[in-house]
Every structure is written in structure tokens, then in C-alpha cells.
Design an enzyme around this catalytic site. Structure first.
Site, short mmCIF file in Angstrom:
data_model
loop_
_atom_site.label_atom_id
_atom_site.label_comp_id
_atom_site.label_asym_id
_atom_site.label_seq_id
_atom_site.Cartn_x
_atom_site.Cartn_y
_atom_site.Cartn_z
N TYR A 122 0.85 -1.19 0.00
CA TYR A 122 0.00 0.00 0.00
C TYR A 122 0.89 1.24 0.00
N GLN B 7 1.21 4.78 -0.21
CA GLN B 7 0.60 6.10 -0.12
C GLN B 7 1.62 7.13 0.35
N ARG C 269 8.64 -11.56 42.09
CA ARG C 269 9.70 -10.71 42.60
C ARG C 269 9.43 -10.31 44.04
N GLN D 15 3.21 0.03 43.36
CA GLN D 15 3.22 -0.91 42.24
C GLN D 15 1.79 -1.14 41.74
N ARG E 189 0.33 1.75 39.73
CA ARG E 189 0.78 1.90 38.35
C ARG E 189 0.35 0.72 37.49
N GLY F 31 15.27 -3.42 36.87
CA GLY F 31 16.35 -3.63 35.91
C GLY F 31 16.05 -4.73 34.91
N THR G 63 1.32 6.29 15.24
CA THR G 63 1.62 7.16 14.09
C THR G 63 0.93 6.69 12.82
N GLU H 270 -1.79 4.75 10.28
CA GLU H 270 -3.26 4.85 10.25
C GLU H 270 -3.74 6.13 10.92
N ASP I 90 -1.81 9.93 12.53
CA ASP I 90 -1.12 10.46 13.71
C ASP I 90 -2.15 10.75 14.80
C1 LIG Z 1 21.47 -0.56 32.26
C2 LIG Z 1 21.71 -0.96 33.69
C3 LIG Z 1 22.99 -0.88 34.21
C4 LIG Z 1 23.24 -1.28 35.51
N1 LIG Z 1 24.54 -1.25 35.99
C5 LIG Z 1 24.80 -1.76 37.22
C6 LIG Z 1 26.14 -1.84 37.71
O1 LIG Z 1 27.10 -1.42 37.03
N2 LIG Z 1 26.36 -2.40 38.93
C7 LIG Z 1 25.34 -2.88 39.69
O2 LIG Z 1 25.60 -3.37 40.77
N3 LIG Z 1 24.06 -2.80 39.26
C8 LIG Z 1 23.76 -2.27 38.04
N4 LIG Z 1 22.46 -2.20 37.60
C9 LIG Z 1 21.36 -2.71 38.45
C10 LIG Z 1 20.49 -1.59 39.02
O3 LIG Z 1 21.17 -0.92 40.02
C11 LIG Z 1 19.16 -2.19 39.54
O4 LIG Z 1 18.49 -2.73 38.46
C12 LIG Z 1 18.32 -1.12 40.21
O5 LIG Z 1 18.88 -0.82 41.44
C13 LIG Z 1 16.85 -1.55 40.41
O6 LIG Z 1 16.78 -2.65 41.19
P1 LIG Z 1 15.94 -3.94 40.77
O7 LIG Z 1 16.26 -4.24 39.38
O8 LIG Z 1 16.17 -4.94 41.80
O9 LIG Z 1 14.42 -3.48 40.81
P2 LIG Z 1 13.30 -4.01 41.84
O10 LIG Z 1 13.58 -3.48 43.20
O11 LIG Z 1 13.11 -5.45 41.70
O12 LIG Z 1 12.04 -3.23 41.26
C14 LIG Z 1 10.92 -3.87 40.69
C15 LIG Z 1 9.67 -3.07 41.01
O13 LIG Z 1 9.39 -3.19 42.40
C16 LIG Z 1 9.17 -1.92 42.97
N5 LIG Z 1 9.65 -1.92 44.36
C17 LIG Z 1 10.72 -2.58 44.88
N6 LIG Z 1 10.82 -2.31 46.19
C18 LIG Z 1 9.83 -1.47 46.51
C19 LIG Z 1 9.40 -0.81 47.71
N7 LIG Z 1 10.06 -0.99 48.87
N8 LIG Z 1 8.32 -0.01 47.67
C20 LIG Z 1 7.66 0.19 46.52
N9 LIG Z 1 8.01 -0.40 45.36
C21 LIG Z 1 9.07 -1.23 45.36
C22 LIG Z 1 9.99 -0.97 42.10
O14 LIG Z 1 9.47 0.34 42.17
C23 LIG Z 1 9.81 -1.59 40.72
O15 LIG Z 1 8.62 -1.11 40.17
C24 LIG Z 1 22.19 -1.77 36.31
C25 LIG Z 1 20.89 -1.82 35.79
C26 LIG Z 1 20.64 -1.42 34.49
C27 LIG Z 1 19.24 -1.50 33.96
C1 LIG Z 2 5.91 1.47 11.04
C2 LIG Z 2 5.20 2.29 9.98
C3 LIG Z 2 4.56 1.64 8.94
C4 LIG Z 2 3.94 2.37 7.93
N1 LIG Z 2 3.35 1.71 6.89
C5 LIG Z 2 2.85 2.43 5.84
C6 LIG Z 2 2.33 1.77 4.68
O1 LIG Z 2 2.30 0.54 4.61
N2 LIG Z 2 1.89 2.53 3.64
C7 LIG Z 2 1.92 3.90 3.69
O2 LIG Z 2 1.51 4.52 2.73
N3 LIG Z 2 2.40 4.56 4.78
C8 LIG Z 2 2.87 3.86 5.85
N4 LIG Z 2 3.38 4.52 6.96
C9 LIG Z 2 3.38 6.00 6.99
C10 LIG Z 2 2.38 6.57 7.97
O3 LIG Z 2 1.10 6.42 7.46
C11 LIG Z 2 2.73 8.05 8.27
O4 LIG Z 2 3.97 8.09 8.90
C12 LIG Z 2 1.67 8.68 9.16
O5 LIG Z 2 0.53 8.89 8.42
C13 LIG Z 2 2.11 10.00 9.79
O6 LIG Z 2 2.42 10.93 8.82
P1 LIG Z 2 3.80 11.72 8.82
O7 LIG Z 2 4.88 10.76 9.04
O8 LIG Z 2 3.81 12.51 7.57
O9 LIG Z 2 3.70 12.69 10.06
P2 LIG Z 2 3.63 14.29 10.01
O10 LIG Z 2 2.30 14.69 9.54
O11 LIG Z 2 4.81 14.84 9.34
O12 LIG Z 2 3.69 14.58 11.58
C14 LIG Z 2 4.76 15.28 12.20
C15 LIG Z 2 4.19 16.09 13.34
O13 LIG Z 2 3.41 17.16 12.82
C16 LIG Z 2 2.15 17.21 13.44
N5 LIG Z 2 1.15 17.69 12.49
C17 LIG Z 2 1.08 17.46 11.17
N6 LIG Z 2 -0.01 18.06 10.66
C18 LIG Z 2 -0.65 18.68 11.68
C19 LIG Z 2 -1.84 19.46 11.79
N7 LIG Z 2 -2.59 19.73 10.74
N8 LIG Z 2 -2.19 19.94 13.00
C20 LIG Z 2 -1.44 19.66 14.07
N9 LIG Z 2 -0.31 18.94 14.02
C21 LIG Z 2 0.08 18.45 12.83
C22 LIG Z 2 1.88 15.78 13.88
O14 LIG Z 2 1.00 15.73 14.97
C23 LIG Z 2 3.27 15.30 14.27
O15 LIG Z 2 3.52 15.66 15.59
C24 LIG Z 2 3.97 3.78 7.98
C25 LIG Z 2 4.58 4.43 9.05
C26 LIG Z 2 5.21 3.70 10.04
C27 LIG Z 2 5.89 4.43 11.18
#
Ligand SMILES: Cc1cc2nc3c(=O)[nH]c(=O)nc-3n(C[C@H](O)[C@H](O)[C@H](O)COP(=O)(O)OP(=O)(O)OC[C@H]3O[C@@H](n4cnc5c(N)ncnc54)[C@H](O)[C@@H]3O)c2cc1C
Ligand SMILES: Cc1cc2nc3c(=O)[nH]c(=O)nc-3n(C[C@H](O)[C@H](O)[C@H](O)COP(=O)(O)OP(=O)(O)OC[C@H]3O[C@@H](n4cnc5c(N)ncnc54)[C@H](O)[C@@H]3O)c2cc1C
Lengths: 674, 674
Positions: free
Chosen positions: B143, B145, B318, B338, B341, B409, B430, B432, B434
Site C-alpha cells: 500500500y 501512499q 519478585r 506498584q 501503576r 532492571g 503514528t 493509520e 497520527d
Molecule cells: C542498564 C543498567 C545498568 C546497571 N549497571 C549496574 C552496575 O554497574 N552495577 C550494579 O551493581 N548494578 C547495576 N544495575 C542494576 C540496578 O542498580 C538495579 O536494576 C536497580 O537498582 C533496580 O533494582 P531492581 O532491578 O532490583 O528493581 P526491583 O527493586 O526489583 O524493582 C521492581 C519493582 O518493584 C518496585 N519496588 C521494589 N521495592 C519497593 C518498595 N520498597 N516499595 C515500593 N516499590 C518497590 C519498584 O518500584 C519496581 O517497580 C544496572 C541496571 C541497568 C538497567
Molecule cells: C511502522 C510504519 C509503517 C507504515 N506503513 C505504511 C504503509 O504501509 N503505507 C503507507 O503509505 N504509509 C505507511 N506509513 C506512513 C504513515 O502512514 C505516516 O507516517 C503517518 O501517516 C504519519 O504521517 P507523517 O509521518 O507525515 O507525520 P507528520 O504529519 O509529518 O507529523 C509530524 C508532526 O506534525 C504534526 N502535524 C502534522 N499536521 C498537523 C496538523 N494539521 N495539526 C497539528 N499537528 C500536525 C503531527 O501531529 C506530528 O507531531 C507507515 C509508518 C510507520 C511508522
């Protein structure tokens, strides 16, 4: 390929026109945003150095395999190190360079966490031994705290370090699957050493979690040491992004390390296996924490401003609808809905930059106080840095995605630079403390502060306004027309009143409850909101302070005033229910705020491109066909597409095996591999 | 590898316990959510067929290169087609199969857009010719367009189809860079034919955009036809995700197609080059639009429920914090933050499922009306389907990311299944249409409806409540305690009053303005909010209708009531400023709503795991170590990690070239490649 000139409209000129219309001195704003003339000069020089070095090219990052990506990031890290040594770069310059290379790798954790932790927790003797090696990268260290089963709850870690007095060693062990170290950056494939957090056990007693240095790979051939199991934990969110980092897993099967490998600044174990606390105040660690978090806030501003730069420039180039009677179509940046979603983010990027500057000051202040054994404001500092980490990272992550969506379909292409920016940034909401848990810590601080206020203690720093709680919970807003909202003290009072009321409402609930812990838990969603309100107030107040200062450069102060008002009013209208619920604001006053917000959009509009130019991101750093400085978007989207691996052959790989049999209805024929 | 049993806690049992505590008949809920016994049976059968076929494995999708990913998706598509033919699957079964394979590919656009458009816009003769080929996949259509320069503004497309009467052909041409077709799925590497939208020019007159069938690749060897430039547009957001699709670019350099390749149901060009409209009503296209959009709403529920399933199960497994005195730690699903959300998203997934059912009915209704030349409710249907597409896709995309963050994490690992789910889903915001532009269309409808109401016309369908606008703008809510919020008519009135007031406020602004178009543009952020409120009301009202019906299965109706109330109250508290601003609600009433919402969390809690089980997603379909049915999370995270390509060698590739020189300080030595 036809040039876009043929459309009768030169996109490349749009931005020039936009720039010509700016109402302030852009260069002065650049210097302000860089943090000063010196910082500006260093940033510019290093950004260009990186941009012009082909080793640091990153165009193909979203296309290549994980293995290639990783290998390439090792190359970049080594190359950077070579430049640092060859050119004798300063620490400041080296840090800027790592930032501009814009690719997470093992050195981030080595410098950022391993060395920082050693400085904070190792004795002088230990520092002498280990830092010397670490500074020259003769060892590569990582920070191994999180385990499969425990992240947030550090006290629940399961790895053990059991002292064996017969050999004067600790025995590191991973007793369960969930005790597997999991996530440490740089651990997976690069590190030679790990700072391991483990339960210290001596004399059959568990003294809780302490830090130990463990060598994990041979310095000769990089093979893991005996009884050490180590590897990468697998692919993470996004192409490119954080996948250049080798977050790792680590298991110990009774691995022995010398007793001296325990970091002993705050506590130690004697040869006889006696556990002893040192007389050093435990609060000493706070300095490092403030340092790391000010870095995160500063980084939030960088990431958000990159996304905003891309979206603003593209929105000025992109035209859609209108355009009757031979007029050009409307630039999408002129649509109010686009402004409504984009300009508050622009203001936020400025706001976070300013808070970042303030936190730098805060760090210096804390350091000085700690040196003087003054711990009085630590709870306040802790709460405000934890909270600011939480809100700036959440808003930035969401803001990057918002900017991507504002670019319509083209934002979804990696060529826009935005998908990778998001994927690489979003874990900041989780690491260094889950953002929800951090806000709950802020909430605890607020409740405590209110209790202290009730008993006559004067709150300090960012919590000082709570001393004024009587007034703030009784006064109502006096705005009677849109312009009143431009008065800084009106804005400040509104945010103070909101935050104070939310905190007080929670405090009363908890105080009335028979079991205050239970009440806290029950009220936690509201407490999170109260904490968020408190942190937003901090940002608003710091922005207002800054906007009132005089600054060199024509129009610079005026732009900051506009952005400050826009930032505050955007928050206010988004969260208006908080202000309405207690009657502090009326519906009409909120309407005035919305009208005023639109008037500010119109002030921002002619300056929008110049305001993002002032962040001074190079095209290399942005890595975006949509966000290019010259606005030549379509040419570069088109050219870039041809580099996709799928375009290497005209007839696609797999045609003969999988497409032809379908098209020819020979799914069962002798040639069909299906 | 130690088993997790050693921790003394069997995670695999947690979910069993959770399931045992459910207070409703899960199987009956499954049938309800599937849409009936027959649909349930088909879904289960086909889901298992896909899950058990090794060709459809998808574990490694996030790890492999784009080329491999694409080739593999061709294989899967072919394999699926073979099964469809071999087993003689029905259309329903085939569609379920494509859904469960869970990998975008060229057949999506072929069946979903190419064939659908042919059915709507081709004459019977044309359908006879083209559909026959298309149904057996002897041609693959896409398609085409969107262009580089125009997506939302279809009328601005630049590709031309100029009629040449001398040869009875159209000449397709891409006159500018921005006229390059850009985005069509399946175009890049797979399609043999494209439905090309181009400006029809005949007799030197431009008749605007029409659809044409163009062959673009040879049916013999798949090589692009002469003067056709075609390729893939490059990598998109995320690993795996939508990258299995070959979104393409396409340029024509004066390519000739027969006159009959113009789709001529609504308008045609004669041999002499005369443009003629047919007498078929142009509204006929609406049926297809409703059909596609009901599919999008149904899909939103599927995607959101997948994310919610993963997050709920993992949150039950968990544990973090607590756990003193030998008690197990707290399941994170027990934390109010938790729940706050997560549970509203669970309720939303149910809500969207129910709206999806209703839209299926709406489609049947529209089809029947169209057959009877009854176009009376088309504006209302158009507005409500456009609006529902917008809000369901936005909320679902954000909801998936929310679920990912709720997994801490580990959610950031592709092994969680969530990063890929998000990346693959988010473009639904986006394509079908925006989402912002769609809401502005809804807003136009609301303003028009209010004008009609003022002149005595009775609004119909989902807009009927606007007939009651007098009452709704004057009445205030009568809730005086938390429980009052559980009354469906109280909830309904609140949402009607809110939506009516927001629409009326906008209408008055626009009516008072000298230039109503300018006023509309100026007010567009508020109009978007009014449109959103209208659409949320639709969902709430459909959910309430459903929850009042009797349903088989113990406790099923009760669960739907709880979820319905939770859905409505979560919207209400999130958007409380809308209700507060006009005084419809007081702050106290909002507080009651919040309290009631928490009481509902407690009702959901013991049923949470069973409520996600009822969506009946297979482990294959979820593709998530965190969301596994058995809850055996850690074992599978650990095992999965070892499959990463980086773990293929113990010493990493690149060690000798890039790490060893750093570690040994031999950056300039003879062996250094840096
Ligand atoms: C890209 C990346 C890099 C990292 N690098 C490091 C690193 O270099 N070294 C290292 O040691 N670690 C690293 N980490 C780990 C990171 O520190 C932990 O992922 C982070 O501390 C969150 O802990 P968790 O994953 O155990 O989350 P969890 O505690 O399991 O969280 C899960 C959910 O439970 C909720 N929750 C947990 N406890 C409570 C509470 N008491 N009250 C309310 N809600 C709660 C949280 O809000 C969350 O929604 C990395 C993680 C990422 C994603
Ligand atoms: C994964 C994917 C698959 C797709 N597949 C197809 C496909 O199979 N065939 C095909 O034909 N197309 C396809 N598309 C294209 C898609 O239909 C367009 O990307 C979409 O219609 C949005 O148009 P645009 O990218 O021009 O956004 P734009 O219109 O350029 O939007 C940019 C920004 O401007 C704002 N904006 C634009 N006009 C106005 C207005 N009048 N008032 C207020 N705000 C405005 C928008 O809100 C947006 O924030 C695909 C796109 C994606 C991402």
C-alpha cells in the site's frame, strides 16, 4: 537523484531564516549553557576532535550485530585512551571526550563507579595500591553490587565473603542462583577486577554487606580465574543503545581473596577475625553520592536537549497541510498542538541545565561541610538529590519519546537518532535507584521535616519553605489576569503552597493512623506525588533565581525569563488538579495560566531554532538525519537508507528459498525449502 | 547451576498459590475474553500449533542481524502459508495464525491493506482480475501512499499519474525527492505490486490523488522493472520488533501502466482522457475504515494484556525488602505504588477488549447501513473510531513501557519480552493516522455536533449525551462518601459532564472568535483534551454496559464490575483537574475516589494473576522470561543469558587488538592495532 530544490522550496534555507529571526545573542547563550567560557572552549574543541575522527563514527551502530557493536566499542575505548595519553588530555577533557563518543563502554564503570567507590571506601594504603593500577588502566574494574534476586534492596544481597583466619583470606561464594551478580557494566567481557558487595561473615556472624576487591580474569590472557563463572547477561533494549556495554553475570565457587581486599576505611576484620568499625563517620560517602547524582542531572539536560534539538529543527523543516494558493505548506512547528508538546520540553532542558549548575555548587558545599565534620544538612541534601535524580530522569526519558513521536513516521527510523537516544537513556530511570523508591525516600524526609517543624526546628535549604507551612496552607492565589502569572513570587508561592499542602495532607493521615508504617505504605501513591511536587518546586525555584540574575549577551536574560515562566506554567497546568483540589487556585486562574502559556509559546516560536542551537550539539553527536544543523533532512534520509544491509543485493536474500515458492505456488515442489 | 529451591523458597509455587486464591472461574473468563466458545477454541488450537512449531521460534530475534531477521521472517511467512494451504485453514484461523507468529511481515500489508483497498476501490471487473491473483499470493501487493514529504496530508502527495491518450496509459512519475514513496510495508524487498497513490493528471488538469496498481518487480526473477527504483528505508526502533518488515522506498521515472490499472469504482478516466465520477456514493469506503480501526483497538488490548501479564506475574514472583525474622520478603505486587501503576493498566486491557467487541458490532451495523444507503450516522462513527484508535494506541504504548519499568532492571533485558513489544507496537500511534491529528478530527465533530444541538438536531450514538448538554453543564456531582463512586450512573454522569463541559467551553470560545478557523487552531491543545475526554467516556460507557450484563461463570461478573470501577476511577483521579476546574467535583469528592480506588486495588490483588491468566497468552506468544506461566523467572534469565553471541567465546573477540594493548600499556607497540 533530484534535489529538493525542485519543489520550489529550499529546506536548507528554512533554518537560516529561522536563525536570522532570533531575538538574542546565541553565542552568549552557548557560553551560559556550557557553564562558562572555559567549559565552552573545552567542549567545542573536544566535540570537534571526536566528530572528525573516523574511528568514532556511529552511523552504522543501529545496523550491526551485537558482536560487531561490542568489538567496535572496545576499539573506540582503546582509541580514546590512546588520544588521552598522546595528547595528555586533562581529566575534564577526557570526560568530555567520553561523553561525545556517546557510546557506553567498560570505562564508564571503571572511572565512574570502581574508582569512585575505592576513593570513598578504601583506606589510604589500599588506595595507594589499587588506584595506581586503576588510573593507568592496568586493571579494569567494575562495580558488582546487584544480583539476580536483589537490586533495590542491597541489604538482601546473598553473596557471602566468609573469613578464614587459618589462611587470612575471605572466601567469596554464590550460594544460590539468585545470588548471581547480575547487571554490573563492564563485567561481562572486559573487567579484570570487580568490586564485589557481599555479606561479611566472620566468627559465624553475619555483619551485613561490605565491599571486596576480587580479581576475576587473568592479567596474562584474560581467561576467568578458577571457580569464577562470568559472562554477558544478554541483549538489552534497542539497537545500538546500551548494547555496546557488557553488563555481566558473575558467580563465585568458594574463591579465596586476601583479607586486605576488603575495603576497610569504615570497618575492618583483623587477622584474628574480629570485626571492627573505624572511627570515620559513615556519612563520608555522601559526597560521592551527590557527585554522581549531579552528573545524572547534568546528563539529563544533555539528553533531553539533544532530543529537543532534533524535534525543533525537524518541526521547522517539516511542512504539512495548508499551502493553498501557491503558498508553502505550514511548518509543523507552527501548530499549537506541536508547540504545546514540544516547547515545555525545550524549557525543561534549560531548567535541568540550571539545576545541574546548582548541584555542582551543592557538591562543593557538601564537600566543604564534610571536611569540617558538619553533617547537619545531609538529610536535606540526600532527599533533594535523590528526588532530582528521579524526576529529571523520568521526564527526560518520556520527553525523548515525545520528541520522537513529534517527528511523525520518520522519527521511528533509527536515522532520526531518537530511538537509540531513548533506548540508551531510559535505564537511568532504574539504575542508581529505582525512581519510585527514590521518591518514597524524599517523602519520608518531608514527613520527618514536618514533624520537626511542629516541634520548633527550622528546616534548611530546599526544605526551608516548610517553615512557612502555616501561611502556605491558608493563603490562596491572587492571580486575576493572565499577566499576573509572570510574577516570579506568584509562581514561587503557588509551587510552595502546593507542595506544602500535599505534604501536610499526607503527614496528617499518617499521624492519625494507629500504625504509621502501615499508613505510610497505604498512602504511598500520594506520598510519591507529594515528593514529586517538592522536587518540581526545587527546579522552579532554582530557575527563577537564575532568571533574575543579570547575564551578558543581548536578550539572553529575556529568553531565560520566558523559558522559566513557560517551564513553571507548563508544570502548573499539567498538574493543575493539585492546585485546584485544595482551593489554592480556581478554575479561572488555571485558565489564565493556560492563556499565558500560549502567549509564551508565541514568544518562544521565533527563537526556537536558536534556542536549541545554543545547546551547541554537533551533527556527529546528534547522529540524526532529522536534526541536522543545515536542515537538509530528506537528502540524508534518502541517502542513508541505501546503506541498510537489506539493500546490498537488488533481489533479496531468501527470495529463492522463501518467496519464489510462494509466488509460483510451488510450496511442495522439489526446489521448495519451506 | 544451583536450583532456586536452595533459597528455601520455590518461586515456581508462588503463582500456583496465587492461582489457588482466585475468586472467579478463570476458564469462563477466558471464553469471555476470547469473544466466545468458538473463538476460544480456534485461538487455543492455533496458538498451540504456532508455539509447537520450531520454525516459529523467536527467542533469538533480538540478537540476530537485520539480514538474518528479515530472511527468517520470509521463511516464517512462507511456512505459515504452506500450513494454511496444507491444512486448509479458514480465514479466521489464518488470521489468528499470523497474529500468534507475532512477527510483522509483507503478508500483513498484502492482506490488510492491498486486498482491503482493492475490495473498496476497484470495480468488479478489476477485483476479478487482481484479487484472484492476490488471494493465492501469485502477486504480493503493498500500500504505497506515504511519501518522504507527505504522510498526514494525503492531498499533498507529489507522485503523478499523467494520462497519455496516445497509448491509453498512465505515466507514473516521481518529480521530486520528496515525492519518493517512503514507508510502505512489504515494499522494500518483497512486493511485486504496489497500490500507488498519485495525482491524476489528464488533459493538463490535476484531479487530485487516486489509486493505481503498478507492478514493480518481475514475476520471473523479482528484479525491479525498468525505471523503477525500490529499496528498504533502513533500520527502525528496537531490536527485532518491526525490523522484520521491509518498509520501502519507491521512485518512478516515467513508468507506463495501462489505463485500466487505475482503481475505478468511484471515478474513472475514459480512453479519450475524460475524467468521470461514478454514481457510487463516496462514503462506501467507511466500512473498510471501521474494519481496520476495530482491528487496531482489538490489537491494543492484546498488546497491553501481554505487557500486563508479564508485569503482574513477575511482580508476584519478585520479592524485595521486608523479610525480617525469617519471613519471606514482600512480593512487589503488594506495594501500593506498584498496584497504583499496574492495576489500572490491567483494567484498561479489559476495557479495550470490551470496546473491541463493541466495535465489531459497530462494523456489522455500519456495513448493513451502507448496504441500505443509510449514511446518517457516518460522521459519528468516523469520529468515534478515529478517537478510539488514537487513545487506545497511545495508552497501550505508554502502558507497555510502564510495565517494563515496573519490572525494575530485568525489564530492560530483551529477555523480558517487553522492549521488543514496545518497539513493535509504538508506531501504531503514528500509522493509520497520527494520534494528535485524529483527536483534532474528533474535536471538529464535537463542535459541529454542538452547533447542530443548538439548532435542534438530536445527536446519535456515542454523541447522544450531548443532547443533554443543558443538564450536564449545570448539575454537580452528589458523591458524599467513597462507596457512592461504585454507582454506575454516578460514574457515567461524571464522565458525560466532564466531556460535555470541555466541549462546550471550546465551542463557546470558537463561536465568540471573529475567525473561527484561527480560533480552532489557537485552541487546539484544549480541543485535543476535549476529544480525549469524549473518547474516554465512550470506553467507560461500553465497559459499564458490559459489566451490567449477566455472564456465565462464578465471579466473572463481579470481577468485571471491579475492573470497570477501577478503570473509571483511575481515569477520573488521573484527570481530576478536568472535573475540578468547572466545580463538578470538589477536592473531597476526588479524595473519596482515590480511597475507593485503593479499596479496589485490594479487591484486584488476590485475583491479579488469575485475571492475566484469563488472557490466555502462551509462553511462546509472550516470549518473556519474566512473564512465564510457571513463574520460574531466574532460571530462565540465567540460562538465556548464555545464548548471547558475546558468550560464544570465553575471551572476548577484540581482546588482543583492543583490550590487551590498554591493559599492558602497549598502545604504541608493534602489536597494537589501535
Ligand atoms: C542498564 C543498567 C545498568 C546497571 N549497571 C549496574 C552496575 O554497574 N552495577 C550494579 O551493581 N548494578 C547495576 N544495575 C542494576 C540496578 O542498580 C538495579 O536494576 C536497580 O537498582 C533496580 O533494582 P531492581 O532491578 O532490583 O528493581 P526491583 O527493586 O526489583 O524493582 C521492581 C519493582 O518493584 C518496585 N519496588 C521494589 N521495592 C519497593 C518498595 N520498597 N516499595 C515500593 N516499590 C518497590 C519498584 O518500584 C519496581 O517497580 C544496572 C541496571 C541497568 C538497567
Ligand atoms: C511502522 C510504519 C509503517 C507504515 N506503513 C505504511 C504503509 O504501509 N503505507 C503507507 O503509505 N504509509 C505507511 N506509513 C506512513 C504513515 O502512514 C505516516 O507516517 C503517518 O501517516 C504519519 O504521517 P507523517 O509521518 O507525515 O507525520 P507528520 O504529519 O509529518 O507529523 C509530524 C508532526 O506534525 C504534526 N502535524 C502534522 N499536521 C498537523 C496538523 N494539521 N495539526 C497539528 N499537528 C500536525 C503531527 O501531529 C506530528 O507531531 C507507515 C509508518 C510507520 C511508522
Amino acid at each position: 537523484m533530484e534535489g529538493i530544490e525542485e519543489r520550489g522550496v529550499k529546506e536548507v534555507d528554512y533554518l537560516a531564516e529561522e536563525r536570522a529571526g532570533a531575538q538574542f545573542h546565541v553565542h552568549s547563550m552557548k557560553i551560559f549553557l556550557a557553564g562558562g567560557q572555559h567549559e565552552y572552549e573545552v567542549s567545542t574543541r573536544i566535540a570537534n576532535l571526536v566528530a572528525n575522527d573516523p574511528v568514532f563514527a556511529k552511523e552504522d551502530r543501529a545496523r550491526i550485530s551485537r558482536k560487531e557493536l561490542y568489538k567496535n566499542s572496545l576499539k573506540k575505548a582503546g582509541h580514546a585512551w590512546k588520544i588521552i595519553l598522546e595528547k595528555g588530555l586533562t581529566e575534564e577533557e577526557s570526560m568530555r571526550m567520553r561523553a561525545f563518543i556517546d557510546e557506553p563502554n567498560y570505562t564508564d564503570l571503571h572511572w565512574g563507579m570502581f574508582i569512585t567507590a575505592l576513593k570513598g571506601q578504601a583506606t589510604e594504603e589500599q588506595q595507594h595500591k589499587w588506584l595506581r593500577q586503576a588510573y593507568k588502566l592496568a586493571i579494569i574494574g567494575c562495580y558488582a553490587q546487584t544480583e539476580l534476586g536483589h537490586g533495590s534492596n542491597v541489604q538482601g544481597l546473598e553473596t557471602t565473603a566468609t573469613f578464614d583466619p587459618s589462611t587470612d583470606e575471605f572466601v567469596l561464594n554464590s550460594p544460590t542462583l539468585t545470588s548471581t551478580k547480575w547487571w554490573p557494566g563492564g563485567l561481562g567481557k572486559a573487567s579484570t577486577h570487580a568490586l564485589v558487595y557481599a555479606r561479611l561473615i566472620t566468627d559465624s556472624q553475619d555483619y551485613g554487606v561490605h565491599a571486596f576487591i576480587a580479581q576475576i580474569r587473568s592479567l596474562d590472557d584474560h581467561i576467568p580465574l578458577p571457580n569464577v563463572t562470568v559472562g554477558d547477561i544478554g541483549v538489552k533494549f534497542g539497537n545500538g543503545g546500551y548494547n555496546s556495554m557488557d553488563n555481566g553475570l558473575l558467580r563465585f565457587d568458594h574463591v579465596r581473596i586476601p583479607r586486605e581486599n576488603m575495603l576497610m576505611k569504615l570497618a575492618r576484620v583483623t587477622e584474628q577475625g574480629k570485626y571492627e568499625r573505624s572511627n570515620k563517620p559513615r556519612q563520608l560517602g555522601y559526597g560521592a553520592m551527590v557527585y554522581i547524582r549531579q552528573g545524572i542531572v547534568a546528563e539529563a539536560s544533555v539528553y533531553l536537549s539533544r532530543a529537543v534539538t532534533i524535534a525543533v529543527r525537524y518541526s521547522a523543516v517539516r511542512r504539512q497541510f495548508g499551502g493553498k494558493d501557491d503558498k508553502a505548506e505550514v511548518q509543523v512547528i507552527d501548530y499549537r498542538t506541536q508547540q504545546h508538546r514540544l516547547f515545555p520540553l525545550l524549557a525543561t532542558a534549560y531548567a535541568y541545565r540550571i539545576v545541574g549548575f546548582w548541584m555542582k555548587w551543592l557538591y562543593a558545599d557538601v564537600t566543604e561541610r564534610l571536611n569540617n565534620n558538619d553533617f547537619s544538612n545531609l538529610p536535606e541534601v540526600h532527599a533533594c538529590t535523590a528526588g532530582l535524580k528521579s524526576i529529571t530522569t523520568s521526564v527526560t526519558a518520556d520527553g525523548i519519546e515525545q520528541c520522537r513521536k513529534l517527528c511523525g513516521g520518520h522519527g521511528y527510523l533509527c536515522a532520526s537518532g531518537l530511538p537509540e537516544l531513548y533506548a540508551a537513556y531510559v535505564p537511568a530511570c532504574t539504575y542508581e535507584g529505582d525512581n519510585t523508591i527514590l521518591l518514597l525516600q524524599v517523602a519520608r524526609f518531608l514527613l520527618k521535616t514536618l514533624t520537626q517543624v511542629a516541634s520548633g526546628t527550622k528546616p534548611v535549604g530546599t526544605a526551608a519553605y516548610l517553615g512557612n507551612v502555616q501561611h502556605l496552607t491558608s493563603v490562596n492565589c491572587e492571580v486575576s489576569q493572565g499577566k499576573d502569572w509572570l510574577n516570579p513570587s506568584v509562581l514561587l508561592e503557588a509551587f510552595e503552597a502546593r507542595s506544602a499542602r500535599m505534604a501536610v495532607a499526607c503527614a496528617m493521615h499518617v499521624a492519625e493512623a494507629p500504625d504509621s508504617e502501615l499508613a505510610f505504605e497505604e498512602l504511598s501513591p500520594e506520598l510519591v506525588e507529594a515528593a514529586r511536587a517538592h522536587c518540581q518546586l526545587i527546579v522552579v525555584s532554582k530557575f527563577i533565581e537564575q532568571a533574575q540574575k543579570d547575564l551578558p549577551g543581548e536578550g539572553v536574560k529575556q529568553q531565560l525569563e520566558v523559558l522559566c515562566n513557560l517551564y513553571a506554567l507548563s508544570l502548573l497546568t499539567t498538574h493543575s488538579s493539585d492546585f485546584l483540589a485544595t482551593g489554592y487556585l480556581t478554575g479561572t486562574q488555571v485558565s489564565h495560566a493556560k492563556d499565558q502559556q500560549k502567549a509564551l509559546f508565541s514568544c518562544v516560536r521565533p527563537n526556537a531554532v536558536a534556542l536549541v542551537d545554543a545547546f551547541d550539539h554537533t551533527d556527529h553527536y546528534l547522529g540524526s538525519a532529522l536534526g541536522r544543523y543545515d536542515g537538509d533532512v530528506y537528502t540524508h534520509l534518502y541517502k542513508g537508507a541505501w546503506k541498510d544491509p537489506l539493500n546490498e543485493s537488488v533481489v533479496t536474500e531468501g527470495y529463492h528459498e522463501y518467496l519464489r515458492p510462494v509466488l509460483t505456488q510451488q510450496l511442495w515442489g522439489p526446489t521448495s525449502k519451506l
